[in-house]
Design a protein around this motif. Structure first.
Motif, PDB file in Angstrom:
ATOM      1  N   ALA A 124       0.831  -1.205   0.000  1.00 50.27           N
ATOM      2  CA  ALA A 124       0.000   0.000   0.000  1.00 50.27           C
ATOM      3  C   ALA A 124       0.868   1.258   0.000  1.00 50.27           C
ATOM      4  N   GLY A 125       1.955   1.238   0.753  1.00 55.07           N
ATOM      5  CA  GLY A 125       2.875   2.370   0.755  1.00 55.07           C
ATOM      6  C   GLY A 125       3.488   2.606  -0.615  1.00 55.07           C
ATOM      7  N   HIS A 126       3.835   1.529  -1.289  1.00 62.54           N
ATOM      8  CA  HIS A 126       4.391   1.632  -2.643  1.00 62.54           C
ATOM      9  C   HIS A 126       3.341   2.181  -3.613  1.00 62.54           C
ATOM     10  N   GLU A 127       2.112   1.667  -3.511  1.00 65.18           N
ATOM     11  CA  GLU A 127       1.028   2.172  -4.362  1.00 65.18           C
ATOM     12  C   GLU A 127       0.819   3.667  -4.123  1.00 65.18           C
ATOM     13  N   ALA A 128       0.846   4.087  -2.860  1.00 70.52           N
ATOM     14  CA  ALA A 128       0.666   5.506  -2.535  1.00 70.52           C
ATOM     15  C   ALA A 128       1.764   6.354  -3.165  1.00 70.52           C
ATOM     16  N   SER A 129       3.013   5.900  -3.077  1.00 70.39           N
ATOM     17  CA  SER A 129       4.106   6.684  -3.664  1.00 70.39           C
ATOM     18  C   SER A 129       3.973   6.765  -5.181  1.00 70.39           C
ATOM     19  N   LEU A 130       3.547   5.681  -5.816  1.00 68.00           N
ATOM     20  CA  LEU A 130       3.335   5.709  -7.262  1.00 68.00           C
ATOM     21  C   LEU A 130       2.219   6.687  -7.631  1.00 68.00           C
ATOM     22  N   LEU A 131       1.126   6.648  -6.878  1.00 71.43           N
ATOM     23  CA  LEU A 131       0.000   7.525  -7.178  1.00 71.43           C
ATOM     24  C   LEU A 131       0.369   8.988  -6.969  1.00 71.43           C
ATOM     25  N   VAL A 132       1.071   9.295  -5.900  1.00 72.99           N
ATOM     26  CA  VAL A 132       1.489  10.677  -5.653  1.00 72.99           C
ATOM     27  C   VAL A 132       2.403  11.165  -6.766  1.00 72.99           C
ATOM     28  N   ARG A 133       3.361  10.342  -7.165  1.00 73.63           N
ATOM     29  CA  ARG A 133       4.259  10.727  -8.273  1.00 73.63           C
ATOM     30  C   ARG A 133       3.470  10.958  -9.549  1.00 73.63           C
ATOM     31  N   HIS A 134       2.470  10.124  -9.791  1.00 75.03           N
ATOM     32  CA  HIS A 134       1.652  10.284 -10.998  1.00 75.03           C
ATOM     33  C   HIS A 134       0.817  11.570 -10.936  1.00 75.03           C
ATOM     34  N   LEU A 135       0.147  11.786  -9.806  1.00 76.05           N
ATOM     35  CA  LEU A 135      -0.737  12.951  -9.699  1.00 76.05           C
ATOM     36  C   LEU A 135       0.032  14.270  -9.664  1.00 76.05           C
ATOM     37  N   LEU A 136       1.145  14.317  -8.953  1.00 71.61           N
ATOM     38  CA  LEU A 136       1.888  15.565  -8.823  1.00 71.61           C
ATOM     39  C   LEU A 136       2.829  15.844  -9.987  1.00 71.61           C
ATOM     40  N   PHE A 137       3.453  14.787 -10.508  1.00 73.05           N
ATOM     41  CA  PHE A 137       4.493  14.991 -11.519  1.00 73.05           C
ATOM     42  C   PHE A 137       4.173  14.362 -12.868  1.00 73.05           C
ATOM     43  N   ARG A 138       2.996  13.740 -12.969  1.00 69.80           N
ATOM     44  CA  ARG A 138       2.551  13.081 -14.211  1.00 69.80           C
ATOM     45  C   ARG A 138       3.522  11.994 -14.677  1.00 69.80           C
ATOM     46  N   LEU A 139       4.187  11.370 -13.713  1.00 73.20           N
ATOM     47  CA  LEU A 139       5.072  10.259 -14.045  1.00 73.20           C
ATOM     48  C   LEU A 139       4.232   9.004 -14.252  1.00 73.20           C
ATOM     49  N   PRO A 140       4.675   8.102 -15.129  1.00 72.39           N
ATOM     50  CA  PRO A 140       3.888   6.880 -15.366  1.00 72.39           C
ATOM     51  C   PRO A 140       3.879   5.968 -14.143  1.00 72.39           C
ATOM     52  N   VAL A 141       2.782   5.270 -13.964  1.00 71.78           N
ATOM     53  CA  VAL A 141       2.631   4.319 -12.865  1.00 71.78           C
ATOM     54  C   VAL A 141       3.023   2.945 -13.380  1.00 71.78           C
ATOM     55  N   LYS A 142       3.929   2.278 -12.665  1.00 71.18           N
ATOM     56  CA  LYS A 142       4.362   0.942 -13.052  1.00 71.18           C
ATOM     57  C   LYS A 142       4.312   0.026 -11.848  1.00 71.18           C
ATOM     58  N   PHE A 143       3.113  -0.328 -11.399  1.00 71.34           N
ATOM     59  CA  PHE A 143       2.968  -1.243 -10.280  1.00 71.34           C
ATOM     60  C   PHE A 143       3.129  -2.663 -10.802  1.00 71.34           C
ATOM     61  N   LYS A 144       4.096  -3.376 -10.249  1.00 77.28           N
ATOM     62  CA  LYS A 144       4.360  -4.748 -10.679  1.00 77.28           C
ATOM     63  C   LYS A 144       4.182  -5.664  -9.482  1.00 77.28           C
ATOM     64  N   GLU A 145       3.078  -6.383  -9.482  1.00 78.07           N
ATOM     65  CA  GLU A 145       2.710  -7.213  -8.340  1.00 78.07           C
ATOM     66  C   GLU A 145       3.781  -8.238  -8.004  1.00 78.07           C
ATOM     67  N   ASN A 146       4.463  -8.772  -9.029  1.00 77.20           N
ATOM     68  CA  ASN A 146       5.461  -9.807  -8.748  1.00 77.20           C
ATOM     69  C   ASN A 146       6.730  -9.244  -8.097  1.00 77.20           C
ATOM     70  N   GLU A 147       6.831  -7.919  -7.958  1.00 81.59           N
ATOM     71  CA  GLU A 147       7.979  -7.310  -7.301  1.00 81.59           C
ATOM     72  C   GLU A 147       7.681  -6.949  -5.837  1.00 81.59           C
ATOM     73  N   ILE A 148       6.525  -7.372  -5.357  1.00 76.63           N
ATOM     74  CA  ILE A 148       6.158  -7.102  -3.962  1.00 76.63           C
ATOM     75  C   ILE A 148       6.534  -8.322  -3.120  1.00 76.63           C
ATOM     76  N   PRO A 149       7.509  -8.177  -2.214  1.00 81.00           N
ATOM     77  CA  PRO A 149       7.888  -9.322  -1.375  1.00 81.00           C
ATOM     78  C   PRO A 149       6.825  -9.602  -0.315  1.00 81.00           C
ATOM     79  N   ARG A 150       6.757 -10.872   0.074  1.00 81.94           N
ATOM     80  CA  ARG A 150       5.812 -11.308   1.098  1.00 81.94           C
ATOM     81  C   ARG A 150       6.601 -12.036   2.184  1.00 81.94           C
ATOM     82  N   VAL A 151       6.251 -11.758   3.442  1.00 81.78           N
ATOM     83  CA  VAL A 151       6.943 -12.392   4.559  1.00 81.78           C
ATOM     84  C   VAL A 151       5.915 -12.870   5.574  1.00 81.78           C
TER      85      VAL A 151
END
Length: 194
Positions: free
Chosen positions: A38-65
């Motif tokens: 969720a923190g990663h998603e938030a940072s991606l969304l903020v970067r997209h909304l504020l700076f119009r940077l592309p969002v590249k959420f890749k589920e397989n890059e999220i570690p699970r413990v």
């Protein structure tokens, strides 16, 4: 006017809902339900909304413990998932019974398992054992940066560390190459030289 399904709110790749003024991130989306995701998603969304940077959420890059004893950590694809996606894979394992740090600490339970494609691109890693939650970070970085298993085989690890088990698993990717006829002939020739 926000559409949803049983596992969460429907979003596009930029986290926008069916109501173009509403975005959704975190557990309500049906994406991986972890605080760090969720923190990663938030940072991606903020970067997209504020700076119009592309969002590249890749589920397989999220570690699970899973914080059990021993710890269980995973990132990327499992061997079964990779096979379902029709990858020709290689699976390397290394036991913590063969890790000097784990032996010294009396925590030699578990193993590391790494999944690559035939050329050595790292597709996933699973660690069951001591400090798995700490070790998985390097494998997450490797997957995110599309590293080859050679990078782990060549890295210099401090000794003795739990992470050395990952290097040993990586080296085992190359072991079958040592059993070719020309390598056997080369070794035979070198034995003759003394």
């Amino acid at each position: 006017n926000v559409q949803h399904q049983p596992d969460g709110i429907l979003i596009d790749r930029r986290f926008r809902t069916s109501n173009r003024s509403v975005y959704a991130i975190g557990d309500v989306t049906g994406l991986p339900q972890f605080t760090h995701a969720a923190g990663h998603e938030a940072s991606l969304l903020v970067r997209h909304l504020l700076f119009r940077l592309p969002v590249k959420f890749k589920e397989n890059e999220i570690p699970r413990v899973t914080f059990t004893d021993p710890e269980l950590a995973h990132v990327g694809l499992t061997a079964d998932e990779a096979r379902r996606r029709r990858f020709a894979i290689r699976v390397m394992r290394w036991s913590f019974r063969e890790n000097d740090r784990a032996q010294a600490e009396g925590t030699a339970r578990g193993h590391i398992k790494v999944v690559t494609n035939r050329r050595g691109a790292i597709l996933g890693a699973t660690i069951v054992g001591p400090a798995a939650s700490e070790q998985i970070t390097a494998w997450t970085l490797a997957i995110a940066n599309k590293l080859n298993i050679r990078a782990f085989a060549e890295i210099v690890m401090p000794y003795p560390t739990y992470s050395e088990a990952g290097k040993r698993a990586a080296i085992s990717f190359f072991t079958p190459r040592l059993n070719t006829s020309w390598v056997r002939r080369l070794l035979k020739f070198m034995r003759r030289l003394g």
